[in-house]
Design a protein around this motif. Sequence first.
Motif, PDB file in Angstrom:
ATOM      1  N   VAL A   8       1.298  -1.160   0.024  1.00 25.78           N
ATOM      2  CA  VAL A   8       0.265   0.062  -0.130  1.00 25.78           C
ATOM      3  C   VAL A   8       1.235   0.894   0.435  1.00 25.78           C
ATOM      4  O   VAL A   8       1.458   1.233   1.033  1.00 25.78           O
ATOM      5  CB  VAL A   8      -1.177  -0.010   0.723  1.00 25.78           C
ATOM      6  N   LEU A   9       0.895   2.070  -0.829  1.00 23.03           N
ATOM      7  CA  LEU A   9       1.883   3.365  -0.781  1.00 23.03           C
ATOM      8  C   LEU A   9       0.851   4.504  -1.429  1.00 23.03           C
ATOM      9  O   LEU A   9      -0.342   4.449  -1.549  1.00 23.03           O
ATOM     10  CB  LEU A   9       2.216   3.599  -2.268  1.00 23.03           C
ATOM     11  N   LEU A  10       1.405   5.550  -0.198  1.00 21.86           N
ATOM     12  CA  LEU A  10       0.467   6.396   0.320  1.00 21.86           C
ATOM     13  C   LEU A  10       1.432   7.562  -0.575  1.00 21.86           C
ATOM     14  O   LEU A  10       2.566   7.857  -0.246  1.00 21.86           O
ATOM     15  CB  LEU A  10       0.344   6.566   1.532  1.00 21.86           C
ATOM     16  N   HIS A  11       0.976   9.050  -1.782  1.00 20.42           N
ATOM     17  CA  HIS A  11       1.660   9.965  -2.397  1.00 20.42           C
ATOM     18  C   HIS A  11       2.194  10.510  -1.300  1.00 20.42           C
ATOM     19  O   HIS A  11       1.247  11.606  -0.208  1.00 20.42           O
ATOM     20  CB  HIS A  11       0.779  10.197  -3.514  1.00 20.42           C
ATOM     21  N   GLY A  12       2.847  11.583  -1.691  1.00 21.02           N
ATOM     22  CA  GLY A  12       2.702  13.321  -1.192  1.00 21.02           C
ATOM     23  C   GLY A  12       2.144  14.575  -1.591  1.00 21.02           C
ATOM     24  O   GLY A  12       1.174  13.952  -2.468  1.00 21.02           O
ATOM     25  N   PHE A  13       1.997  15.112  -0.878  1.00 20.02           N
ATOM     26  CA  PHE A  13       1.418  16.189  -1.916  1.00 20.02           C
ATOM     27  C   PHE A  13       0.985  17.177  -2.902  1.00 20.02           C
ATOM     28  O   PHE A  13       2.422  16.689  -3.002  1.00 20.02           O
ATOM     29  CB  PHE A  13       1.512  17.519   0.162  1.00 20.02           C
ATOM     30  N   SER A  14       0.320  16.857  -2.882  1.00 25.97           N
ATOM     31  CA  SER A  14       0.038  17.577  -5.138  1.00 25.97           C
ATOM     32  C   SER A  14       0.373  16.583  -5.685  1.00 25.97           C
ATOM     33  O   SER A  14       0.635  16.937  -6.831  1.00 25.97           O
ATOM     34  CB  SER A  14       0.366  18.374  -4.824  1.00 25.97           C
ATOM     35  N   GLY A  15       0.915  15.088  -5.129  1.00 26.62           N
ATOM     36  CA  GLY A  15       0.373  14.003  -5.789  1.00 26.62           C
ATOM     37  C   GLY A  15      -0.245  13.510  -6.382  1.00 26.62           C
ATOM     38  O   GLY A  15      -1.835  13.756  -6.040  1.00 26.62           O
ATOM     39  N   SER A  16      -0.518  11.913  -6.689  1.00 25.16           N
ATOM     40  CA  SER A  16      -1.736  10.980  -7.235  1.00 25.16           C
ATOM     41  C   SER A  16      -1.093   9.952  -6.915  1.00 25.16           C
ATOM     42  O   SER A  16       0.143   9.709  -6.798  1.00 25.16           O
ATOM     43  CB  SER A  16      -2.015  11.756  -8.008  1.00 25.16           C
ATOM     44  N   PRO A  17      -2.743   8.997  -6.858  1.00 23.48           N
ATOM     45  CA  PRO A  17      -1.786   7.210  -7.443  1.00 23.48           C
ATOM     46  C   PRO A  17      -0.720   7.175  -8.115  1.00 23.48           C
ATOM     47  O   PRO A  17      -0.225   6.142  -8.843  1.00 23.48           O
ATOM     48  CB  PRO A  17      -2.666   6.610  -7.288  1.00 23.48           C
ATOM     49  N   GLU A  18      -0.823   7.742  -9.119  1.00 24.23           N
ATOM     50  CA  GLU A  18      -0.024   7.887 -10.277  1.00 24.23           C
ATOM     51  C   GLU A  18       1.419   8.087 -10.175  1.00 24.23           C
ATOM     52  O   GLU A  18       2.522   7.892 -11.099  1.00 24.23           O
ATOM     53  CB  GLU A  18      -0.622   8.846 -11.569  1.00 24.23           C
ATOM     54  N   SER A  19       1.757   8.728  -8.772  1.00 23.40           N
ATOM     55  CA  SER A  19       3.512   9.210  -8.991  1.00 23.40           C
ATOM     56  C   SER A  19       4.165   8.208  -8.955  1.00 23.40           C
ATOM     57  O   SER A  19       4.968   8.292  -8.825  1.00 23.40           O
ATOM     58  CB  SER A  19       3.373   9.869  -7.322  1.00 23.40           C
ATOM     59  N   PHE A  20       3.091   6.902  -8.638  1.00 21.30           N
ATOM     60  CA  PHE A  20       4.129   5.864  -8.133  1.00 21.30           C
ATOM     61  C   PHE A  20       3.785   4.690  -9.820  1.00 21.30           C
ATOM     62  O   PHE A  20       4.866   4.138  -9.548  1.00 21.30           O
ATOM     63  CB  PHE A  20       3.393   4.401  -7.473  1.00 21.30           C
ATOM     64  N   TYR A  21       3.817   5.829 -10.634  1.00 24.59           N
ATOM     65  CA  TYR A  21       4.171   4.766 -12.149  1.00 24.59           C
ATOM     66  C   TYR A  21       5.021   4.058 -12.061  1.00 24.59           C
ATOM     67  O   TYR A  21       5.301   2.751 -12.374  1.00 24.59           O
ATOM     68  CB  TYR A  21       4.028   5.663 -13.546  1.00 24.59           C
ATOM     69  N   GLU A  22       6.223   4.752 -12.158  1.00 21.91           N
ATOM     70  CA  GLU A  22       7.697   4.184 -12.380  1.00 21.91           C
ATOM     71  C   GLU A  22       7.892   3.603 -10.741  1.00 21.91           C
ATOM     72  O   GLU A  22       8.624   2.020 -11.311  1.00 21.91           O
ATOM     73  CB  GLU A  22       9.107   5.579 -12.079  1.00 21.91           C
ATOM     74  N   LEU A  23       8.165   3.489 -10.097  1.00 27.91           N
ATOM     75  CA  LEU A  23       8.005   2.491  -8.852  1.00 27.91           C
ATOM     76  C   LEU A  23       7.583   1.482  -9.136  1.00 27.91           C
ATOM     77  O   LEU A  23       7.838   0.235  -8.047  1.00 27.91           O
ATOM     78  CB  LEU A  23       7.601   3.645  -7.402  1.00 27.91           C
ATOM     79  N   ARG A  24       5.984   1.773  -9.738  1.00 24.24           N
ATOM     80  CA  ARG A  24       5.633   0.533  -9.832  1.00 24.24           C
ATOM     81  C   ARG A  24       6.676  -1.010 -10.409  1.00 24.24           C
ATOM     82  O   ARG A  24       6.341  -1.846 -10.449  1.00 24.24           O
ATOM     83  CB  ARG A  24       3.840   0.429 -10.170  1.00 24.24           C
ATOM     84  N   ARG A  25       6.610  -0.308 -12.036  1.00 21.80           N
ATOM     85  CA  ARG A  25       7.945  -1.315 -12.965  1.00 21.80           C
ATOM     86  C   ARG A  25       8.620  -1.178 -12.071  1.00 21.80           C
ATOM     87  O   ARG A  25       9.140  -2.204 -12.166  1.00 21.80           O
ATOM     88  CB  ARG A  25       7.773  -0.009 -14.142  1.00 21.80           C
ATOM     89  N   SER A  26       9.504  -0.668 -11.443  1.00 26.33           N
ATOM     90  CA  SER A  26      10.661  -0.317 -10.990  1.00 26.33           C
ATOM     91  C   SER A  26      10.065  -1.942  -9.893  1.00 26.33           C
ATOM     92  O   SER A  26      11.440  -2.900  -9.777  1.00 26.33           O
ATOM     93  CB  SER A  26      11.780   0.480  -9.676  1.00 26.33           C
ATOM     94  N   LEU A  27       9.626  -1.966  -8.973  1.00 22.97           N
ATOM     95  CA  LEU A  27       9.201  -2.961  -7.986  1.00 22.97           C
ATOM     96  C   LEU A  27       9.001  -4.481  -8.710  1.00 22.97           C
ATOM     97  O   LEU A  27       9.789  -5.608  -8.202  1.00 22.97           O
ATOM     98  CB  LEU A  27       8.280  -2.324  -7.029  1.00 22.97           C
ATOM     99  N   ALA A  28       8.436  -4.534  -9.735  1.00 26.54           N
ATOM    100  CA  ALA A  28       7.897  -5.573 -10.283  1.00 26.54           C
ATOM    101  C   ALA A  28       8.620  -5.850 -11.249  1.00 26.54           C
ATOM    102  O   ALA A  28       9.383  -7.357 -10.361  1.00 26.54           O
ATOM    103  CB  ALA A  28       6.726  -5.590 -10.997  1.00 26.54           C
ATOM    104  N   LEU A  29       9.365  -5.320 -11.484  1.00 23.19           N
ATOM    105  CA  LEU A  29      10.908  -5.895 -12.305  1.00 23.19           C
ATOM    106  C   LEU A  29      11.942  -6.509 -11.274  1.00 23.19           C
ATOM    107  O   LEU A  29      12.655  -8.220 -11.437  1.00 23.19           O
ATOM    108  CB  LEU A  29      11.713  -5.289 -12.879  1.00 23.19           C
ATOM    109  N   ALA A  30      12.416  -5.465  -9.871  1.00 21.78           N
ATOM    110  CA  ALA A  30      13.260  -6.255  -8.854  1.00 21.78           C
ATOM    111  C   ALA A  30      12.686  -7.587  -7.657  1.00 21.78           C
ATOM    112  O   ALA A  30      13.138  -8.417  -7.805  1.00 21.78           O
ATOM    113  CB  ALA A  30      12.952  -5.082  -7.582  1.00 21.78           C
ATOM    114  N   LEU A  31      11.325  -7.558  -8.003  1.00 23.66           N
ATOM    115  CA  LEU A  31      11.223  -8.659  -7.642  1.00 23.66           C
ATOM    116  C   LEU A  31      10.833 -10.260  -8.474  1.00 23.66           C
ATOM    117  O   LEU A  31      10.948 -11.087  -8.177  1.00 23.66           O
ATOM    118  CB  LEU A  31       9.942  -8.694  -7.015  1.00 23.66           C
ATOM    119  N   GLY A  32      10.899 -10.364  -9.395  1.00 27.80           N
ATOM    120  CA  GLY A  32      10.744 -10.573 -10.899  1.00 27.80           C
ATOM    121  C   GLY A  32       9.518 -11.789 -10.629  1.00 27.80           C
ATOM    122  O   GLY A  32       8.651 -11.619  -9.480  1.00 27.80           O
TER     123      GLY A  32
END
Length: 266
Positions: A8-32
């Motif tokens: 569960v990811l919580l964004h910062g002020f003036s961000g949004s759930p879309e702020s995690f787009y690159e992290l979502r990709r990186s996390l999936a890649l790192a987990l394999g």
Amino acid sequence: MAKQVKFVLLHGFSGSPESFYELRRSLALALGPEFAMTLEAPALIGHGNEASTLPISTGGFEDEVQRLLATLPEGMNDGINDPIHLVGYSLGGRLALGMALAAPTRFRSLTLIGAHPGLDSHAAREERRQSDEAWANLLETQGIGPFVEAWQAQALFQTQLEVNAEALAEQRRIRLRHEPRALAAALRQLSLSRMPSYAKHLSELRLSVDLITGEHDLKFTAIAQSMLKLMPHAQHHKAPAAGHNVVLEAPDWLGRQLSVRAVELV
């Protein structure tokens, strides 16, 4: 069968759930492929879409903590059988800390990125209240465009000038999409001046805690070091060559860091 990992990811002020787009990709890649990842990223109150329609003018900081707890994915409701790795950046980190203290058995781990545990003194609270009120007034009187320009010009965010232009443009697009009156109300409700001081409760946390700051974010690195002394199960990690917004500035590094903790706790 792939092992289940839930974030569960919580964004910062003036961000949004879309702020995690690159992290979502990186996390999936790192987990394999060995891991099946579920990732929830609820919008904070006042931050676009359905969140901006909620009543926010009379609520307090802990009202949002409780609202977010109610959005958690259903399951066994404990951190062992339904392990949730809770991650929050900046304002999202402050809320995540409140959630972990309010319902510690719901989570397997807590990662706070550039987060503050709360202000202790009345003078510090009043100074922050006045600062946040000035930002809220800017939103209400001049609109979202001038606010975004001024917000992004803060010294805290100057390391972001090294981020690629496409990522910066996407961050700007996310910010400009917010409704200014809703964002102003959220700023007042979730102000650091209205957040309880959680410092005296940090020693109560028994789950695994990672404190993450950017290498160049000297202010929040010092805050993390002070928090570390009060937390029996915490570690502090510094993202190389990054400033305050590690989510934006170092998503690949952060994805690897989050994956390491998740794999350790499977």
